[in-house]
Design a protein around this motif. Structure first.
Motif, PDB file in Angstrom:
ATOM      1  N   SER A 174       0.814  -1.204   0.000  1.00 46.21           N
ATOM      2  CA  SER A 174       0.000   0.000   0.000  1.00 46.21           C
ATOM      3  C   SER A 174       0.857   1.268   0.000  1.00 46.21           C
ATOM      4  CB  SER A 174      -0.906  -0.013   1.236  1.00 46.21           C
ATOM      5  OG  SER A 174      -1.698   1.128   1.279  1.00 46.21           O
ATOM      6  N   LEU A 175       1.995   1.231   0.682  1.00 46.86           N
ATOM      7  CA  LEU A 175       2.819   2.429   0.842  1.00 46.86           C
ATOM      8  C   LEU A 175       3.905   2.601  -0.219  1.00 46.86           C
ATOM      9  CD1 LEU A 175       3.386   2.350   4.707  1.00 46.86           C
ATOM     10  CD2 LEU A 175       1.852   3.850   3.445  1.00 46.86           C
ATOM     11  N   CYS A 176       4.464   1.508  -0.700  1.00 46.14           N
ATOM     12  CA  CYS A 176       5.636   1.586  -1.584  1.00 46.14           C
ATOM     13  C   CYS A 176       5.256   1.692  -3.060  1.00 46.14           C
ATOM     14  CB  CYS A 176       6.498   0.335  -1.424  1.00 46.14           C
ATOM     15  SG  CYS A 176       7.131   0.059   0.224  1.00 46.14           S
ATOM     16  N   PRO A 177       5.968   2.528  -3.804  1.00 44.80           N
ATOM     17  CA  PRO A 177       5.792   2.540  -5.255  1.00 44.80           C
ATOM     18  C   PRO A 177       6.219   1.185  -5.846  1.00 44.80           C
ATOM     19  CG  PRO A 177       6.959   4.495  -4.528  1.00 44.80           C
ATOM     20  CD  PRO A 177       6.879   3.570  -3.353  1.00 44.80           C
ATOM     21  N   ILE A 178       5.503   0.722  -6.842  1.00 41.67           N
ATOM     22  CA  ILE A 178       5.783  -0.583  -7.448  1.00 41.67           C
ATOM     23  C   ILE A 178       7.197  -0.638  -8.004  1.00 41.67           C
ATOM     24  CG2 ILE A 178       5.131  -2.138  -9.337  1.00 41.67           C
ATOM     25  CD1 ILE A 178       2.236  -1.284  -8.865  1.00 41.67           C
ATOM     26  N   SER A 179       7.675   0.462  -8.551  1.00 41.49           N
ATOM     27  CA  SER A 179       9.028   0.465  -9.127  1.00 41.49           C
ATOM     28  C   SER A 179      10.085   0.186  -8.057  1.00 41.49           C
ATOM     29  CB  SER A 179       9.316   1.793  -9.825  1.00 41.49           C
ATOM     30  OG  SER A 179       9.259   2.867  -8.903  1.00 41.49           O
ATOM     31  N   TRP A 180       9.884   0.691  -6.845  1.00 42.10           N
ATOM     32  CA  TRP A 180      10.833   0.424  -5.759  1.00 42.10           C
ATOM     33  C   TRP A 180      10.826  -1.055  -5.415  1.00 42.10           C
ATOM     34  CZ3 TRP A 180       9.979   4.630  -1.452  1.00 42.10           C
ATOM     35  CH2 TRP A 180      10.219   5.897  -1.980  1.00 42.10           C
ATOM     36  N   VAL A 181       9.626  -1.608  -5.278  1.00 41.32           N
ATOM     37  CA  VAL A 181       9.489  -3.022  -4.901  1.00 41.32           C
ATOM     38  C   VAL A 181      10.130  -3.912  -5.959  1.00 41.32           C
ATOM     39  CG1 VAL A 181       7.827  -4.872  -4.467  1.00 41.32           C
ATOM     40  CG2 VAL A 181       7.424  -2.594  -3.524  1.00 41.32           C
ATOM     41  N   GLN A 182       9.895  -3.600  -7.222  1.00 38.07           N
ATOM     42  CA  GLN A 182      10.497  -4.388  -8.294  1.00 38.07           C
ATOM     43  C   GLN A 182      12.017  -4.310  -8.242  1.00 38.07           C
ATOM     44  OE1 GLN A 182       8.518  -2.637 -11.659  1.00 38.07           O
ATOM     45  NE2 GLN A 182       6.928  -4.208 -11.683  1.00 38.07           N
ATOM     46  N   ARG A 183      12.547  -3.120  -8.001  1.00 41.36           N
ATOM     47  CA  ARG A 183      14.001  -2.950  -7.929  1.00 41.36           C
ATOM     48  C   ARG A 183      14.567  -3.707  -6.723  1.00 41.36           C
ATOM     49  NH1 ARG A 183      14.810   2.633  -8.146  1.00 41.36           N
ATOM     50  NH2 ARG A 183      14.493   2.718  -5.921  1.00 41.36           N
ATOM     51  N   TRP A 184      13.908  -3.601  -5.574  1.00 44.74           N
ATOM     52  CA  TRP A 184      14.379  -4.308  -4.381  1.00 44.74           C
ATOM     53  C   TRP A 184      14.328  -5.814  -4.572  1.00 44.74           C
ATOM     54  CZ3 TRP A 184      11.007  -0.942  -0.662  1.00 44.74           C
ATOM     55  CH2 TRP A 184      11.602   0.310  -0.518  1.00 44.74           C
ATOM     56  N   ASN A 185      13.260  -6.313  -5.181  1.00 43.61           N
ATOM     57  CA  ASN A 185      13.156  -7.754  -5.428  1.00 43.61           C
ATOM     58  C   ASN A 185      14.264  -8.227  -6.371  1.00 43.61           C
ATOM     59  OD1 ASN A 185      10.982  -8.303  -3.745  1.00 43.61           O
ATOM     60  ND2 ASN A 185       9.482  -7.837  -5.336  1.00 43.61           N
ATOM     61  N   GLU A 186      14.564  -7.421  -7.370  1.00 43.23           N
ATOM     62  CA  GLU A 186      15.646  -7.756  -8.294  1.00 43.23           C
ATOM     63  C   GLU A 186      16.991  -7.767  -7.554  1.00 43.23           C
ATOM     64  OE1 GLU A 186      17.481  -9.083 -11.553  1.00 43.23           O
ATOM     65  OE2 GLU A 186      15.316  -8.861 -11.313  1.00 43.23           O
ATOM     66  N   GLN A 187      17.194  -6.794  -6.669  1.00 48.54           N
ATOM     67  CA  GLN A 187      18.430  -6.754  -5.897  1.00 48.54           C
ATOM     68  C   GLN A 187      18.539  -7.961  -4.969  1.00 48.54           C
ATOM     69  OE1 GLN A 187      18.077  -2.905  -4.025  1.00 48.54           O
ATOM     70  NE2 GLN A 187      19.215  -1.881  -5.652  1.00 48.54           N
ATOM     71  N   ILE A 188      17.428  -8.407  -4.401  1.00 44.74           N
ATOM     72  CA  ILE A 188      17.440  -9.599  -3.553  1.00 44.74           C
ATOM     73  C   ILE A 188      17.846 -10.810  -4.381  1.00 44.74           C
ATOM     74  CG2 ILE A 188      15.967 -11.199  -2.257  1.00 44.74           C
ATOM     75  CD1 ILE A 188      14.443  -8.727  -1.231  1.00 44.74           C
ATOM     76  N   ARG A 189      17.276 -10.936  -5.582  1.00 47.58           N
ATOM     77  CA  ARG A 189      17.631 -12.061  -6.465  1.00 47.58           C
ATOM     78  C   ARG A 189      19.112 -12.052  -6.823  1.00 47.58           C
ATOM     79  NH1 ARG A 189      12.333 -11.516  -8.306  1.00 47.58           N
ATOM     80  NH2 ARG A 189      12.774  -9.880  -9.793  1.00 47.58           N
ATOM     81  N   GLN A 190      19.661 -10.855  -7.047  1.00 50.32           N
ATOM     82  CA  GLN A 190      21.063 -10.731  -7.440  1.00 50.32           C
ATOM     83  C   GLN A 190      22.017 -10.777  -6.251  1.00 50.32           C
ATOM     84  OE1 GLN A 190      21.147  -7.022  -9.547  1.00 50.32           O
ATOM     85  NE2 GLN A 190      20.253  -7.885 -11.412  1.00 50.32           N
ATOM     86  N   GLY A 191      21.479 -10.681  -5.046  1.00 50.81           N
ATOM     87  CA  GLY A 191      22.322 -10.681  -3.857  1.00 50.81           C
ATOM     88  C   GLY A 191      22.958  -9.339  -3.563  1.00 50.81           C
ATOM     89  N   THR A 192      22.405  -8.251  -4.113  1.00 50.10           N
ATOM     90  CA  THR A 192      22.977  -6.933  -3.914  1.00 50.10           C
ATOM     91  C   THR A 192      22.078  -6.017  -3.076  1.00 50.10           C
ATOM     92  OG1 THR A 192      21.996  -6.113  -5.974  1.00 50.10           O
ATOM     93  CG2 THR A 192      24.241  -7.025  -6.086  1.00 50.10           C
ATOM     94  N   PHE A 193      21.033  -6.567  -2.456  1.00 48.29           N
ATOM     95  CA  PHE A 193      20.114  -5.750  -1.659  1.00 48.29           C
ATOM     96  C   PHE A 193      20.838  -5.234  -0.426  1.00 48.29           C
ATOM     97  CE2 PHE A 193      16.670  -5.255   1.502  1.00 48.29           C
ATOM     98  CZ  PHE A 193      15.931  -4.299   0.827  1.00 48.29           C
TER      99      PHE A 193
END
Length: 88
Positions: free
Chosen positions: A65-84
């Motif tokens: 509800s609070l986060c912009p979708i673009s942020w969530v997508q970027r964070w999820n991608e960083q988690i997948r890459q191990g760079t979060f």
């Protein structure tokens, strides 16, 4: 980690996040980020213990509800890459 389509709330069951006294200001960026971290920590801990991830849905709904979708997508991608940068 779920894609955007599966993260949509069920119709008629979406409410605004309740007030969180840790984040009293109008700027809710920290609230968004903290709930994202809490959700992933909750998933990690409950799945490791073999318990239901149902309690994690609260954090999921708040950050969605609070986060912009673009942020969530970027964070999820960083988690997948191990760079979060956050500690999950």
């Amino acid at each position: 980690i779920l894609d955007v389509e599966t993260q949509k709330p069920p119709r008629g069951k979406w409410t605004t996040p309740p007030f969180d006294p840790r984040f009293p200001n109008q700027n809710q960026t920290r609230n968004c980020y903290q709930n994202f971290l809490d959700y992933h920590r909750c998933l990690k801990n409950t799945s490791r213990r073999g318990k239901s991830t149902e309690p994690c849905q609260y954090y999921f709904r708040v950050y969605r509800s609070l986060c912009p979708i673009s942020w969530v997508q970027r964070w999820n991608e960083q988690i997948r890459q191990g760079t979060f940068p956050g500690k999950i």
